[in-house]
Write an enzyme that holds these catalytic residues in place. Structure first.
Site, PDB file in Angstrom:
ATOM      1  N   ASP A 184       0.933  -1.001  -0.075  1.00  9.75           N
ATOM      2  CA  ASP A 184       0.066  -0.070  -0.082  1.00  9.75           C
ATOM      3  C   ASP A 184       0.940   1.225  -0.017  1.00  9.75           C
ATOM      4  O   ASP A 184       1.804   1.153   0.872  1.00  9.75           O
ATOM      5  CB  ASP A 184      -0.794  -0.093   1.179  1.00  9.75           C
ATOM      6  CG  ASP A 184      -1.935   1.102   1.413  1.00  9.75           C
ATOM      7  OD1 ASP A 184      -1.669   2.235   1.026  1.00  9.75           O
ATOM      8  OD2 ASP A 184      -3.195   0.787   1.623  1.00  9.75           O
ATOM      9  N   ILE A 185       0.725   2.194  -0.867  1.00 12.94           N
ATOM     10  CA  ILE A 185       1.513   3.346  -0.943  1.00 12.94           C
ATOM     11  C   ILE A 185       1.216   4.214   0.020  1.00 12.94           C
ATOM     12  O   ILE A 185       2.043   5.335   0.257  1.00 12.94           O
ATOM     13  CB  ILE A 185       1.679   4.148  -2.147  1.00 12.94           C
ATOM     14  CG1 ILE A 185       0.043   4.326  -2.819  1.00 12.94           C
ATOM     15  CG2 ILE A 185       2.156   3.232  -3.309  1.00 12.94           C
ATOM     16  CD1 ILE A 185       0.069   5.475  -3.885  1.00 12.94           C
ATOM     17  N   HIS A 215      -6.530  -5.763   2.580  1.00 14.25           N
ATOM     18  CA  HIS A 215      -5.480  -4.992   3.218  1.00 14.25           C
ATOM     19  C   HIS A 215      -4.935  -6.148   4.257  1.00 14.25           C
ATOM     20  O   HIS A 215      -5.564  -6.627   4.873  1.00 14.25           O
ATOM     21  CB  HIS A 215      -5.839  -3.810   3.955  1.00 14.25           C
ATOM     22  CG  HIS A 215      -6.306  -2.558   3.012  1.00 14.25           C
ATOM     23  ND1 HIS A 215      -5.600  -1.753   2.950  1.00 14.25           N
ATOM     24  CD2 HIS A 215      -7.493  -2.488   2.763  1.00 14.25           C
ATOM     25  CE1 HIS A 215      -6.047  -0.790   2.331  1.00 14.25           C
ATOM     26  NE2 HIS A 215      -7.642  -1.230   2.186  1.00 14.25           N
ATOM     27  N   HIS A 223     -10.251  -5.703  -3.073  1.00 11.75           N
ATOM     28  CA  HIS A 223      -8.966  -5.929  -2.416  1.00 11.75           C
ATOM     29  C   HIS A 223      -8.849  -6.273  -0.875  1.00 11.75           C
ATOM     30  O   HIS A 223      -9.863  -5.835  -0.214  1.00 11.75           O
ATOM     31  CB  HIS A 223      -7.968  -4.600  -2.591  1.00 11.75           C
ATOM     32  CG  HIS A 223      -8.515  -3.269  -2.217  1.00 11.75           C
ATOM     33  ND1 HIS A 223      -9.668  -2.803  -2.764  1.00 11.75           N
ATOM     34  CD2 HIS A 223      -8.395  -2.628  -1.242  1.00 11.75           C
ATOM     35  CE1 HIS A 223     -10.027  -1.493  -2.103  1.00 11.75           C
ATOM     36  NE2 HIS A 223      -9.124  -1.295  -1.092  1.00 11.75           N
ATOM     37  N   GLU A 261     -12.906   3.694  -2.835  1.00 13.02           N
ATOM     38  CA  GLU A 261     -12.289   4.509  -3.756  1.00 13.02           C
ATOM     39  C   GLU A 261     -11.718   3.927  -5.024  1.00 13.02           C
ATOM     40  O   GLU A 261     -11.522   4.525  -5.945  1.00 13.02           O
ATOM     41  CB  GLU A 261     -10.858   5.167  -3.131  1.00 13.02           C
ATOM     42  CG  GLU A 261      -9.856   4.412  -2.520  1.00 13.02           C
ATOM     43  CD  GLU A 261      -9.923   3.550  -1.230  1.00 13.02           C
ATOM     44  OE1 GLU A 261      -9.113   2.738  -0.862  1.00 13.02           O
ATOM     45  OE2 GLU A 261     -11.118   3.814  -0.761  1.00 13.02           O
TER      46      GLU A 261
END
Length: 130
Positions: free
Chosen positions: A28-29, A94, A92, A87
């Site tokens: 994750d950026i 995490h 996905h 978003e």
């Protein structure tokens, strides 16, 4: 093609942590902690629960392997799994190494890491995944 599909296809750079033919894991950026990883299906599917049972089972098995690699790379009490986010219209997961539940609080300030730090973290997880 959404941004996560472009990442999985290599069209947008990412910090790869693991992959197979069906799934892709990358950092994750905007990480909560070092090792915060996203796991996505390569197939475009917006909603986690729209996946059929067999694909969802394979997705979870892949995520489990990634979580084990994260835990070896970044010793922690547990690796949290969070399915959250509107978003990006792509399912996905995490995976967040945590010492306490506060480590998985998305309201907290995100880490600021250099490209070198991101790459070192991704390499560490990828090495443990293999």
């Amino acid at each position: 093609m959404d941004i996560f599909s472009k990442i999985a296809a290599g069209e947008i750079p990412s910090y790869k942590c693991a992959e197979n033919d069906e799934f892709y894991a990358f950092l994750d950026i905007n990480p909560l902690v070092k090792g915060h990883t996203l796991v996505i299906p390569r197939r475009e599917v917006d909603y986690f629960f729209d996946m059929d049972d067999e694909e969802l089972a394979r997705y979870q098995k892949f995520a489990k392997r990634v979580a084990a690699a994260i835990k070896r790379a970044f010793p922690c009490r547990k690796v949290a799994q969070v399915v959250l986010g509107l978003e990006v219209p792509h399912a996905h997961i995490h995976l967040i190494p945590m010492q306490s539940e506060a480590d998985a609080d998305f309201r907290r300030e995100k880490l600021k890491l250099s490209e070198e730090e991101f790459q070192a973290i991704a390499d560490k997880i990828l090495n443990e995944f293999k």
